[in-house]
Design an enzyme around this catalytic site. Structure first.
Site, PDB file in Angstrom:
ATOM      1  N   ASP A  33      22.971   0.218   0.695  1.00  0.00           N
ATOM      2  CA  ASP A  33      22.511  -1.149   0.963  1.00  0.00           C
ATOM      3  C   ASP A  33      23.371  -1.696   2.098  1.00  0.00           C
ATOM      4  O   ASP A  33      24.596  -1.527   2.082  1.00  0.00           O
ATOM      5  CB  ASP A  33      22.656  -2.002  -0.313  1.00  0.00           C
ATOM      6  CG  ASP A  33      21.846  -3.278  -0.242  1.00  0.00           C
ATOM      7  OD1 ASP A  33      22.051  -4.053   0.721  1.00  0.00           O
ATOM      8  OD2 ASP A  33      21.006  -3.518  -1.141  1.00  0.00           O
ATOM      9  N   ALA A  82      14.721  -0.665  -0.053  1.00  0.00           N
ATOM     10  CA  ALA A  82      15.291  -1.511   1.015  1.00  0.00           C
ATOM     11  C   ALA A  82      14.217  -1.954   1.998  1.00  0.00           C
ATOM     12  O   ALA A  82      13.443  -1.138   2.500  1.00  0.00           O
ATOM     13  CB  ALA A  82      16.381  -0.740   1.756  1.00  0.00           C
ATOM     14  N   THR A 125       3.976  -2.867  -1.571  1.00  0.00           N
ATOM     15  CA  THR A 125       3.449  -4.138  -2.055  1.00  0.00           C
ATOM     16  C   THR A 125       1.920  -4.159  -2.018  1.00  0.00           C
ATOM     17  O   THR A 125       1.309  -3.472  -1.192  1.00  0.00           O
ATOM     18  CB  THR A 125       4.005  -5.281  -1.171  1.00  0.00           C
ATOM     19  OG1 THR A 125       3.265  -6.462  -1.411  1.00  0.00           O
ATOM     20  CG2 THR A 125       3.905  -4.958   0.317  1.00  0.00           C
ATOM     21  N   ASP A 126       1.322  -4.999  -2.865  1.00  0.00           N
ATOM     22  CA  ASP A 126      -0.139  -5.163  -2.806  1.00  0.00           C
ATOM     23  C   ASP A 126      -0.571  -5.912  -1.540  1.00  0.00           C
ATOM     24  O   ASP A 126      -1.750  -5.925  -1.206  1.00  0.00           O
ATOM     25  CB  ASP A 126      -0.654  -5.880  -4.065  1.00  0.00           C
ATOM     26  CG  ASP A 126      -0.081  -7.278  -4.263  1.00  0.00           C
ATOM     27  OD1 ASP A 126       0.821  -7.679  -3.503  1.00  0.00           O
ATOM     28  OD2 ASP A 126      -0.549  -7.982  -5.188  1.00  0.00           O
ATOM     29  N   GLU A 127       0.408  -6.514  -0.833  1.00  0.00           N
ATOM     30  CA  GLU A 127       0.046  -7.320   0.342  1.00  0.00           C
ATOM     31  C   GLU A 127      -0.530  -6.468   1.478  1.00  0.00           C
ATOM     32  O   GLU A 127      -1.154  -6.986   2.394  1.00  0.00           O
ATOM     33  CB  GLU A 127       1.251  -8.122   0.835  1.00  0.00           C
ATOM     34  CG  GLU A 127       1.782  -9.029  -0.252  1.00  0.00           C
ATOM     35  CD  GLU A 127       2.779 -10.077   0.223  1.00  0.00           C
ATOM     36  OE1 GLU A 127       2.716 -10.463   1.398  1.00  0.00           O
ATOM     37  OE2 GLU A 127       3.611 -10.481  -0.582  1.00  0.00           O
ATOM     38  N   TYR A 150       5.195  -8.975   7.802  1.00  0.00           N
ATOM     39  CA  TYR A 150       5.788  -8.300   6.630  1.00  0.00           C
ATOM     40  C   TYR A 150       4.822  -7.240   6.094  1.00  0.00           C
ATOM     41  O   TYR A 150       5.161  -6.060   5.992  1.00  0.00           O
ATOM     42  CB  TYR A 150       6.134  -9.321   5.528  1.00  0.00           C
ATOM     43  CG  TYR A 150       6.382  -8.671   4.177  1.00  0.00           C
ATOM     44  CD1 TYR A 150       7.424  -7.764   3.995  1.00  0.00           C
ATOM     45  CD2 TYR A 150       5.558  -8.955   3.074  1.00  0.00           C
ATOM     46  CE1 TYR A 150       7.640  -7.152   2.754  1.00  0.00           C
ATOM     47  CE2 TYR A 150       5.771  -8.347   1.838  1.00  0.00           C
ATOM     48  CZ  TYR A 150       6.813  -7.444   1.690  1.00  0.00           C
ATOM     49  OH  TYR A 150       7.019  -6.840   0.467  1.00  0.00           O
ATOM     50  N   ALA A 152       2.204  -5.958   7.432  1.00  0.00           N
ATOM     51  CA  ALA A 152       1.841  -4.934   8.429  1.00  0.00           C
ATOM     52  C   ALA A 152       2.920  -3.856   8.508  1.00  0.00           C
ATOM     53  O   ALA A 152       2.610  -2.665   8.616  1.00  0.00           O
ATOM     54  CB  ALA A 152       1.631  -5.577   9.798  1.00  0.00           C
ATOM     55  N   LYS A 154       5.020  -3.055   6.061  1.00  0.00           N
ATOM     56  CA  LYS A 154       4.957  -2.279   4.817  1.00  0.00           C
ATOM     57  C   LYS A 154       3.771  -1.298   4.872  1.00  0.00           C
ATOM     58  O   LYS A 154       3.883  -0.156   4.440  1.00  0.00           O
ATOM     59  CB  LYS A 154       4.820  -3.200   3.596  1.00  0.00           C
ATOM     60  CG  LYS A 154       6.050  -4.031   3.274  1.00  0.00           C
ATOM     61  CD  LYS A 154       7.282  -3.225   2.925  1.00  0.00           C
ATOM     62  CE  LYS A 154       7.191  -2.525   1.598  1.00  0.00           C
ATOM     63  NZ  LYS A 154       8.486  -1.882   1.231  1.00  0.00           N
TER      64      LYS A 154
HETATM   65  P1  NAD Z   1      15.087  -8.163  -1.551  1.00  0.00           P
HETATM   66  O1  NAD Z   1      14.824  -8.868  -0.262  1.00  0.00           O
HETATM   67  O2  NAD Z   1      15.504  -8.967  -2.748  1.00  0.00           O
HETATM   68  O3  NAD Z   1      16.210  -7.050  -1.345  1.00  0.00           O
HETATM   69  C1  NAD Z   1      16.207  -6.145  -0.282  1.00  0.00           C
HETATM   70  C2  NAD Z   1      17.504  -5.336  -0.343  1.00  0.00           C
HETATM   71  O4  NAD Z   1      17.448  -4.374   0.719  1.00  0.00           O
HETATM   72  C3  NAD Z   1      18.756  -6.179  -0.131  1.00  0.00           C
HETATM   73  O5  NAD Z   1      19.779  -5.787  -1.031  1.00  0.00           O
HETATM   74  C4  NAD Z   1      19.148  -5.865   1.304  1.00  0.00           C
HETATM   75  O6  NAD Z   1      20.540  -6.001   1.568  1.00  0.00           O
HETATM   76  C5  NAD Z   1      18.678  -4.429   1.451  1.00  0.00           C
HETATM   77  N1  NAD Z   1      18.390  -4.078   2.847  1.00  0.00           N
HETATM   78  C6  NAD Z   1      17.625  -4.773   3.738  1.00  0.00           C
HETATM   79  N2  NAD Z   1      17.625  -4.174   4.938  1.00  0.00           N
HETATM   80  C7  NAD Z   1      18.391  -3.050   4.796  1.00  0.00           C
HETATM   81  C8  NAD Z   1      18.764  -2.012   5.678  1.00  0.00           C
HETATM   82  N3  NAD Z   1      18.371  -2.011   6.956  1.00  0.00           N
HETATM   83  N4  NAD Z   1      19.564  -1.010   5.202  1.00  0.00           N
HETATM   84  C9  NAD Z   1      19.970  -1.007   3.907  1.00  0.00           C
HETATM   85  N5  NAD Z   1      19.666  -1.981   3.042  1.00  0.00           N
HETATM   86  C10 NAD Z   1      18.885  -2.996   3.473  1.00  0.00           C
HETATM   87  O7  NAD Z   1      13.783  -7.314  -1.860  1.00  0.00           O
HETATM   88  P2  NAD Z   1      12.995  -7.114  -3.231  1.00  0.00           P
HETATM   89  O8  NAD Z   1      12.203  -8.344  -3.530  1.00  0.00           O
HETATM   90  O9  NAD Z   1      13.940  -6.574  -4.238  1.00  0.00           O
HETATM   91  O10 NAD Z   1      11.948  -5.974  -2.809  1.00  0.00           O
HETATM   92  C11 NAD Z   1      12.291  -4.592  -2.905  1.00  0.00           C
HETATM   93  C12 NAD Z   1      11.114  -3.760  -2.458  1.00  0.00           C
HETATM   94  O11 NAD Z   1       9.975  -4.055  -3.284  1.00  0.00           O
HETATM   95  C13 NAD Z   1      10.664  -4.043  -1.024  1.00  0.00           C
HETATM   96  O12 NAD Z   1      10.352  -2.815  -0.406  1.00  0.00           O
HETATM   97  C14 NAD Z   1       9.423  -4.914  -1.173  1.00  0.00           C
HETATM   98  O13 NAD Z   1       8.536  -4.722  -0.091  1.00  0.00           O
HETATM   99  C15 NAD Z   1       8.851  -4.388  -2.470  1.00  0.00           C
HETATM  100  N6  NAD Z   1       8.062  -5.357  -3.248  1.00  0.00           N
HETATM  101  C16 NAD Z   1       8.555  -6.592  -3.545  1.00  0.00           C
HETATM  102  C17 NAD Z   1       7.805  -7.467  -4.327  1.00  0.00           C
HETATM  103  C18 NAD Z   1       8.349  -8.821  -4.746  1.00  0.00           C
HETATM  104  O14 NAD Z   1       7.626  -9.593  -5.389  1.00  0.00           O
HETATM  105  N7  NAD Z   1       9.616  -9.141  -4.452  1.00  0.00           N
HETATM  106  C19 NAD Z   1       6.531  -7.090  -4.772  1.00  0.00           C
HETATM  107  C20 NAD Z   1       6.049  -5.817  -4.440  1.00  0.00           C
HETATM  108  C21 NAD Z   1       6.827  -4.955  -3.690  1.00  0.00           C
END
Ligand code: NAD
Length: 318
Positions: A33, A82, A125-127, A150, A152, A154
């Protein structure tokens, strides 16, 4: 397995690590991370002393950081969380999204290919599917139609993963999940914004008329699905994850007001809608349920109540 988790100090990654680090199948869990603003270092305090747990302060945008982690820890499985994740930030500054979500995923895939990783699980994501009208649900083969930078980026990363499976034989699975809620979510996201505004005594900013619909799932139910897909999902398959729990933004605010004994009429301020705001997302998770015997377990009202209590206990000054 020697599991590499990326973004493990984020909302979903940290909840996932706590859920699975005790499993017998996990020999070693390496979290890389880069600790962006979205990371919460406190979220993994309870696992930091675990002999299976290793943290590397590394950036997936740097190929050598990623390569070193695979090499040093003999990585057999990857759960890739990430990402830059906040839609509003992607409208303000899309480049960081291209760099992390696309280039970062590319670096990981290159290593998965070189080190012949047994399974690369990509958390998406579903987006990526765009928006729905009043009816219908996303299915794994629904056409991609991302509407903001975002989604796009993903979508691009999903396609890269599939191309590495098809072209280089990388063993992969993808999950596309709906909106998550639960403890440790960053304050910029909708449910924490609502809870924290109300706890401060401020009005909740609601986009447009609050009619946008999301299918809300508890973060632990998402984590349980990811573990099943990582360990039992079929190579090359996409699994949708949702809770069949569609709510308008207004319904969410009203539910939180009710749990806090507040009058919603006095607690909401409607603000100009987000540019390109998707109207509705809904998930058909029947394939995930049928193939993997997975179902969401958390009751929404109970999960929301616990989430509010968590924010009450962990309130920070902003
Ligand atoms: P978040 O934003 O809470 O956390 C992202 C983490 O990734 C952070 O700890 C950040 O420090 C780390 N990170 C970011 N860029 C980085 C890099 N270049 N190198 C290393 N680490 C890096 O995200 P989240 O909400 O926990 O989402 C996690 C995953 O789930 C994502 O891929 C997101 O697209 C997907 N997702 C999220 C949701 C939602 O509702 N939050 C829903 C569906 C899918």
């Amino acid at each position: 397995m020697n599991l590499l988790v990326t973004g493990g100090y984020g909302f979903i990654g940290s909840n996932f690590i706590k859920l699975i680090i005790g499993k017998n199948r996990v020999n070693k869990l390496v979290n890389i991370d880069s600790l962006t603003y979205a990371a919460d270092k406190k979220s993994l305090e309870e696992v930091e002393g675990d002999p299976k747990y290793v943290f590397r302060h590394s950036d997936i945008k740097n190929y050598s950081d990623v390569y070193d982690a695979f090499y040093a820890h003999d990585i057999t499985h990857v759960a890739h969380f990430a990402a830059e994740t906040h839609v509003d930030n992607s409208i303000e500054g899309p480049k960081a999204f291209v760099d992390t979500n696309i280039i970062g995923t590319f670096n990981l895939l290159e290593c998965a290919r070189k080190f012949k990783t047994k399974r690369f699980h990509h958390v998406s994501t579903d987006e990526v599917y765009g928006e729905l009208g009043k009816t219908g649900k996303f299915k794994p083969d629904s056409p991609y139609d991302p509407k903001n930078p975002y989604s796009a980026t993903k979508a691009a990363s999903d396609f890269l993963v599939r191309s590495y499976g098809n072209t280089f034989g990388v063993n992969y699975t993808i999950s596309n999940c709906s909106n998550n809620y639960g403890p440790h979510q960053n304050s910029e996201k909708f449910i924490p914004v609502v809870i924290k505004s109300l706890l401060r005594g401020d009005k909740v900013p609601v986009y447009g008329k609050g009619e946008n619909i999301r299918d809300w799932i508890h973060v632990k139910d998402h984590g349980r699905a990811i573990w099943k897909i990582l360990t039992q999902g079929k190579n090359g398959e996409t699994y949708l994850v949702g809770a069949n729990n569609e709510k308008t933004n207004l319904q969410i605010v009203k539910a939180i007001c009710k749990l806090l004994n507040l009058n919603p009429e006095e607690s909401i301020s409607f603000v100009t809608d987000r540019a390109g705001h998707d109207f509705r997302y809904a998930i058909d998770a029947s394939k995930t349920t049928a193939e993997l015997n997975w179902n969401p377990k958390k009751n929404f009202e109970a999960g929301l109540k616990e989430t509010i209590e968590w924010y009450m206990k962990n309130q920070t000054e902003e």
